[in-house]
Design an enzyme around this catalytic site. Structure first.
Site, short mmCIF file in Angstrom:
data_model
loop_
_atom_site.label_atom_id
_atom_site.label_comp_id
_atom_site.label_asym_id
_atom_site.label_seq_id
_atom_site.Cartn_x
_atom_site.Cartn_y
_atom_site.Cartn_z
N CYS A 93 8.38 5.51 10.23
CA CYS A 93 7.90 4.13 10.42
C CYS A 93 7.41 3.85 11.83
O CYS A 93 6.80 2.81 12.07
CB CYS A 93 8.99 3.14 10.04
SG CYS A 93 9.44 3.17 8.30
N HIS A 347 4.28 -3.47 4.90
CA HIS A 347 4.77 -2.41 5.78
C HIS A 347 4.19 -1.06 5.34
O HIS A 347 4.87 -0.28 4.67
CB HIS A 347 6.30 -2.40 5.73
CG HIS A 347 6.96 -1.44 6.66
ND1 HIS A 347 6.29 -0.75 7.67
CD2 HIS A 347 8.26 -1.02 6.74
CE1 HIS A 347 7.14 0.02 8.30
NE2 HIS A 347 8.34 -0.12 7.76
#
Length: 394
Positions: A93, A347
């Protein structure tokens, strides 16, 4: 801040992203290279009239792509030419922000004069992964599908990010009510920013879509009715978690001498850091990462005007901001993700860290913040990492 940096200090002089789509919807048939290519092409096109150098490399973060050198494929698809090599970075991430730091290192060292860097994720088209049984014949039939690659080896904690967010909320005392309130804030701020046109200058349309798919009106009463998503009786729900998403973002990094010669404003990198933390609580990673960049830059968080944290979960975001002394639901309402974040926008794992830099560029450079204004981007990473970067308007 420390003394004025040398003329080779890397500066972000342009920043763009795609709209962000929920996986399986807006961009369900658009592969990762085809998401990244329009952003890269637009950056190169916008810079050509004002910078005397072509792009020398493309660095893209990606987590679940098709393999191979995705950055090279995207660079070719963007029409950047055969001479642009490409480098693909995987810090999960934090990949998009880590890619920007890699580009900054190349520019700051004097090795390159223009690098396009960011990240991309197409969860919709990501290939299925499988493990082979070492005792079985070497054929496809012996392969066993699995959900994700390990973040840590055997003998170390390796939680999925949802349960890890739940554990962090419990460890840091982040209540369900605060999580839901923060999620509502993120969506409301994203909707307001879209209505005000604050995303317009940073978005490159893909397939006719020019806005983010996810943001919608939410009410705390509605969120309060949602069940726990990961742990029975827990506080982390689908409503206060970010969705799995598709999207891309990239920035252009040049040495300060070229920026100054071209008369461009930008975000000069004051400091960057990638750190490790306990893999059992990976959401904690931004805390030591932010502290390290502030120490390296000789700066105080009180002097930072704009903060963009990748909102993977409301629980994780609030745990980090609490630890850093930030109050996005109160005193720092206009400083931390004031136009919403990943909870509302989505995301796209490998891209989200780069989206944070794009958002800082819009908030500070496009909005004509005065020179010397500081902006901070940070992301948590599965396996126990944190990535952070501190930028200064020039």
């Amino acid at each position: 801040m420390r003394d004025e940096p040398p003329a080779g200090r890397p500066v972000v002089v342009a920043a763009l992203r795609t709209p962000i789509g929920t996986a399986g919807h807006a961009f369900k048939q658009v592969g990762a290279d085809r998401l990244a290519a329009p952003v890269l092409a637009a950056l190169a096109r916008d810079l050509a009239p004002v910078l005397p150098v072509p792009a020398e490399d493309v660095v893209l973060g990606n987590c679940t792509g098709p393999g191979g050198n995705l950055a090279r494929v995207a660079a070719l698809a963007a029409g950047l030419g055969h001479g642009v090599p490409g480098l693909t970075v995987d810090r999960q991430c934090g990949s998009g922000l880590a890619a920007v730091l890699v580009a900054a290192q190349a520019v700051g060292s004097g090795a390159m004069d223009l690098v396009l860097a960011g990240g991309v994720e197409s969860a919709s088209t990501a290939p299925l992964r499988a493990r082979r049984d070492p005792a079985a014949p070497h054929d496809v039939a012996a392969a066993q599908p699995y959900a994700r690659a390990p973040f840590a080896p055997d003998g170390h904690p390796d939680p999925d990010m949802g349960p890890a967010a739940e554990a962090l909320a419990a460890a840091r005392g982040v209540t369900r009510e605060r999580q839901d309130a923060y999620a509502c804030r993120s969506h409301a701020r994203a909707l307001a920013a879209r209505r005000a046109g604050r995303f317009d200058g940073e978005i490159v349309g893909v397939g006719g879509r020019t806005d983010d798919q996810r943001p919608r009106p939410l009410r705390p009463q509605t969120l309060a009715r949602l069940p726990a998503a990961f742990v029975p009786g827990g506080t982390v729900t689908a409503g206060n978690s970010s969705p799995i998403s598709d999207g891309a973002a990239a920035v252009a990094v040049v040495p300060d001498r070229l920026r100054a010669a071209a008369g461009l404003p930008g975000l000069r990198l004051a400091a960057g850091a990638v750190v490790g933390c306990d893999p059992a609580l990976p959401g904690w990673g931004p805390v030591p990462a932010v502290r390290r960049v502030l120490e390296r830059a000789g700066a105080d968080l009180r002097d930072v005007a704009a903060v963009e944290i990748v909102e993977a979960f409301a629980a994780q975001t609030l745990a980090v901001t609490d630890a850093l002394g930030l109050d996005p639901l109160g005193a720092d309402d206009g400083r931390v993700c004031p136009d919403g974040g990943a909870l509302a926008l989505g995301h796209p794992w490998g891209a989200s860290g780069a989206v944070a830099v794009v958002r800082l560029f819009s908030r500070l450079v496009r909005a004509a913040a005065p020179p010397g204004t500081l902006g901070l981007a940070a992301a948590a990473v599965g396996g126990g990492l944190g990535v952070a970067a501190l930028f200064e308007v020039v």
